[in-house]
Scaffold this motif. Sequence first.
Motif, mmCIF file in Angstrom:
data_model
loop_
_atom_site.group_PDB
_atom_site.id
_atom_site.type_symbol
_atom_site.label_atom_id
_atom_site.label_comp_id
_atom_site.label_asym_id
_atom_site.label_seq_id
_atom_site.Cartn_x
_atom_site.Cartn_y
_atom_site.Cartn_z
ATOM 1 N N ARG A 71 0.805 -1.214 0.000
ATOM 2 C CA ARG A 71 0.000 0.000 0.000
ATOM 3 C C ARG A 71 0.845 1.273 0.000
ATOM 4 N NH1 ARG A 71 -5.395 -1.253 1.012
ATOM 5 N NH2 ARG A 71 -5.711 0.836 0.141
ATOM 6 N N ASP A 72 2.169 1.111 -0.066
ATOM 7 C CA ASP A 72 3.102 2.245 -0.048
ATOM 8 C C ASP A 72 2.838 3.140 1.163
ATOM 9 O OD1 ASP A 72 5.214 3.789 -0.916
ATOM 10 O OD2 ASP A 72 3.991 5.007 -2.272
ATOM 11 N N ILE A 73 2.753 2.492 2.323
ATOM 12 C CA ILE A 73 2.428 3.165 3.577
ATOM 13 C C ILE A 73 3.693 3.413 4.378
ATOM 14 C CG2 ILE A 73 1.279 2.882 5.810
ATOM 15 C CD1 ILE A 73 -0.652 3.492 3.599
ATOM 16 N N HIS A 74 3.811 4.632 4.905
ATOM 17 C CA HIS A 74 4.935 4.997 5.774
ATOM 18 C C HIS A 74 4.553 4.769 7.230
ATOM 19 C CE1 HIS A 74 8.355 7.005 7.444
ATOM 20 N NE2 HIS A 74 7.633 7.978 7.963
ATOM 21 N N LEU A 75 5.473 4.228 7.989
ATOM 22 C CA LEU A 75 5.286 4.005 9.423
ATOM 23 C C LEU A 75 6.272 4.908 10.170
ATOM 24 C CD1 LEU A 75 3.653 1.862 11.262
ATOM 25 C CD2 LEU A 75 5.868 0.737 11.472
ATOM 26 N N PRO A 76 5.817 6.054 10.702
ATOM 27 C CA PRO A 76 6.762 6.955 11.378
ATOM 28 C C PRO A 76 7.242 6.422 12.720
ATOM 29 C CG PRO A 76 4.536 7.832 11.482
ATOM 30 C CD PRO A 76 4.470 6.637 10.586
ATOM 31 N N TRP A 110 10.931 -2.217 9.858
ATOM 32 C CA TRP A 110 9.876 -1.588 9.052
ATOM 33 C C TRP A 110 10.252 -0.188 8.566
ATOM 34 C CZ3 TRP A 110 6.468 -3.250 13.631
ATOM 35 C CH2 TRP A 110 6.058 -4.585 13.465
ATOM 36 N N GLY A 111 11.413 0.302 8.961
ATOM 37 C CA GLY A 111 11.891 1.583 8.463
ATOM 38 C C GLY A 111 11.325 2.791 9.178
ATOM 39 N N ALA A 112 10.787 2.605 10.381
ATOM 40 C CA ALA A 112 10.262 3.736 11.152
ATOM 41 C C ALA A 112 11.408 4.492 11.818
ATOM 42 C CB ALA A 112 9.260 3.255 12.197
ATOM 43 N N LYS A 113 11.118 5.736 12.202
ATOM 44 C CA LYS A 113 12.162 6.578 12.790
ATOM 45 C C LYS A 113 12.228 6.482 14.306
ATOM 46 C CE LYS A 113 9.209 10.677 13.216
ATOM 47 N NZ LYS A 113 8.952 12.062 12.770
ATOM 48 N N GLY A 114 11.160 5.931 14.922
ATOM 49 C CA GLY A 114 11.163 5.925 16.376
ATOM 50 C C GLY A 114 10.236 4.898 16.977
ATOM 51 N N ILE A 115 10.489 4.580 18.223
ATOM 52 C CA ILE A 115 9.662 3.689 19.011
ATOM 53 C C ILE A 115 8.999 4.523 20.106
ATOM 54 C CG2 ILE A 115 11.648 3.017 20.465
ATOM 55 C CD1 ILE A 115 10.312 0.184 20.600
ATOM 56 N N LEU A 116 7.720 4.287 20.326
ATOM 57 C CA LEU A 116 6.921 5.122 21.217
ATOM 58 C C LEU A 116 6.313 4.279 22.325
ATOM 59 C CD1 LEU A 116 4.374 7.830 20.021
ATOM 60 C CD2 LEU A 116 3.747 6.216 21.808
ATOM 61 N N ASP A 117 6.330 4.812 23.540
ATOM 62 C CA ASP A 117 5.667 4.140 24.668
ATOM 63 C C ASP A 117 5.209 5.197 25.651
ATOM 64 O OD1 ASP A 117 4.695 2.208 26.391
ATOM 65 O OD2 ASP A 117 6.592 1.133 26.599
ATOM 66 N N ILE A 160 15.929 6.982 35.936
ATOM 67 C CA ILE A 160 16.939 7.627 35.083
ATOM 68 C C ILE A 160 17.819 6.567 34.419
ATOM 69 C CG2 ILE A 160 18.902 9.211 35.026
ATOM 70 C CD1 ILE A 160 16.140 10.485 35.645
ATOM 71 N N TYR A 161 18.206 5.573 35.186
ATOM 72 C CA TYR A 161 19.049 4.498 34.647
ATOM 73 C C TYR A 161 18.335 3.751 33.525
ATOM 74 C CZ TYR A 161 21.720 0.164 34.383
ATOM 75 O OH TYR A 161 22.454 -0.908 33.930
ATOM 76 N N GLN A 162 17.061 3.398 33.765
ATOM 77 C CA GLN A 162 16.307 2.637 32.773
ATOM 78 C C GLN A 162 16.026 3.450 31.518
ATOM 79 O OE1 GLN A 162 16.895 -0.571 33.902
ATOM 80 N NE2 GLN A 162 14.892 -0.944 32.967
ATOM 81 N N MET A 163 15.695 4.718 31.690
ATOM 82 C CA MET A 163 15.438 5.558 30.527
ATOM 83 C C MET A 163 16.709 5.787 29.709
ATOM 84 S SD MET A 163 12.170 6.234 30.399
ATOM 85 C CE MET A 163 12.086 4.479 30.839
ATOM 86 N N ASP A 164 17.821 5.925 30.397
ATOM 87 C CA ASP A 164 19.099 6.055 29.712
ATOM 88 C C ASP A 164 19.415 4.782 28.928
ATOM 89 O OD1 ASP A 164 21.782 7.607 29.486
ATOM 90 O OD2 ASP A 164 22.378 5.597 30.118
ATOM 91 N N ALA A 165 19.151 3.628 29.564
ATOM 92 C CA ALA A 165 19.409 2.349 28.896
ATOM 93 C C ALA A 165 18.490 2.168 27.689
ATOM 94 C CB ALA A 165 19.221 1.200 29.890
ATOM 95 N N ALA A 166 17.222 2.594 27.824
ATOM 96 C CA ALA A 166 16.281 2.477 26.711
ATOM 97 C C ALA A 166 16.710 3.375 25.556
ATOM 98 C CB ALA A 166 14.873 2.828 27.171
ATOM 99 N N CYS A 167 17.154 4.592 25.860
ATOM 100 C CA CYS A 167 17.628 5.501 24.815
ATOM 101 C C CYS A 167 18.861 4.934 24.115
ATOM 102 C CB CYS A 167 17.937 6.872 25.401
ATOM 103 S SG CYS A 167 16.484 7.840 25.841
ATOM 104 N N GLU A 168 19.758 4.348 24.901
ATOM 105 C CA GLU A 168 20.963 3.756 24.312
ATOM 106 C C GLU A 168 20.595 2.588 23.398
ATOM 107 O OE1 GLU A 168 25.326 1.967 25.651
ATOM 108 O OE2 GLU A 168 23.897 2.615 27.181
ATOM 109 N N LEU A 169 19.634 1.773 23.844
ATOM 110 C CA LEU A 169 19.195 0.643 23.034
ATOM 111 C C LEU A 169 18.526 1.120 21.746
ATOM 112 C CD1 LEU A 169 19.076 -2.412 22.942
ATOM 113 C CD2 LEU A 169 16.960 -2.319 24.275
ATOM 114 N N ALA A 170 17.681 2.148 21.853
ATOM 115 C CA ALA A 170 17.040 2.704 20.666
ATOM 116 C C ALA A 170 18.092 3.264 19.701
ATOM 117 C CB ALA A 170 16.045 3.786 21.063
ATOM 118 N N ALA A 171 19.103 3.930 20.257
ATOM 119 C CA ALA A 171 20.164 4.504 19.425
ATOM 120 C C ALA A 171 20.937 3.425 18.679
ATOM 121 C CB ALA A 171 21.108 5.333 20.290
#
Length: 308
Positions: A71-76, A110-117, A160-171
């Motif tokens: 469907r040529d759909i973008h997943l942001p 899937w080529g998205a730019k970010g993960i959201l929670d 703070i530790y977990q959010m830092d770890a999640a950001c590092e994993l996403a990066a």
Amino acid sequence: MEKTFNKHITCAFLYSITRYGYPPAAENMPQYIHEMADLGFQSIEIEGIGENHLKTVYQKRHDIKKALNERDIHLPVFCTVLPGIASPNKKIAQKNMDLFEIGCELTAYWGAKGILDNGPLVPYEFPSNMPIHRHYSPEVLINVSLSKSLSWEAYWEGVIYQMDAACELAAKYNLNYYLHPCMGSLTDTTDSYLLLKRQVNRPNMKFNFDTANLYYMHENLSLGLLKLGNELDYIHISDNCGQKIEHQALGNGQIEWDLFFTTLKQIDFSGNLSIDVGGDESHIEDINNAYIQTAYSLEEKITTYEIY
């Protein structure tokens, strides 16, 4: 030729949730993609809601990619719902972090730019048999307790530790990590998000500006937009009357949209406007019409205020 909406207008997964319940069956994800595309959207969201749902989405990942390509759909963004990611219980937190990596792998595939929670949840002691909720109401939160052994200082350090770890994993997967504001989270307003952002100090930590939730939390939306400025690139659009948690079609609440879009123009917004209308709390009879009419309204605002 069928109508297609501006590529910056996204259909949030709340569309499928409203049609099929929470969570909608993960094995039917390709069907949901086609249904959102049939409405005219070139950009959509999908979600992995908790462990079992997320793992089923993972099993269907190739079929999902096929549907997106057909469907040529973008997943942001890809949305995960992992409320234990910032749990003070280290085993629970690690299990959720492992699931978060599955989410990151899917997002990149899937080529998205970010993960959201959702932003990190306060460690309330909910009943063990309580199902996952999209939103915790004030009535629920006012009647739950916190552990008597909870040390706020220790818990905050852990967040703070977990959010830092999640950001590092996403990066690691070249992704942004978007935090969603909701009642019961530590990022329920722009100020609380910015407090966390200063502590974590990761450039790929982002905020999903949810208009209805923030309006319900008595956020001044224009001021919130100015605070985030050009860092902001993802917005959940729905209306709200300020009295309860609800996600109405644009124009069916009390948000002053002309002021909102004036401010978007002021901050040079160039990201996605994701229509996040519906849910059991909103009592919308014709969800297709609500999404289509909101998309038309957004296109009008985009043209009037020369967004993009």
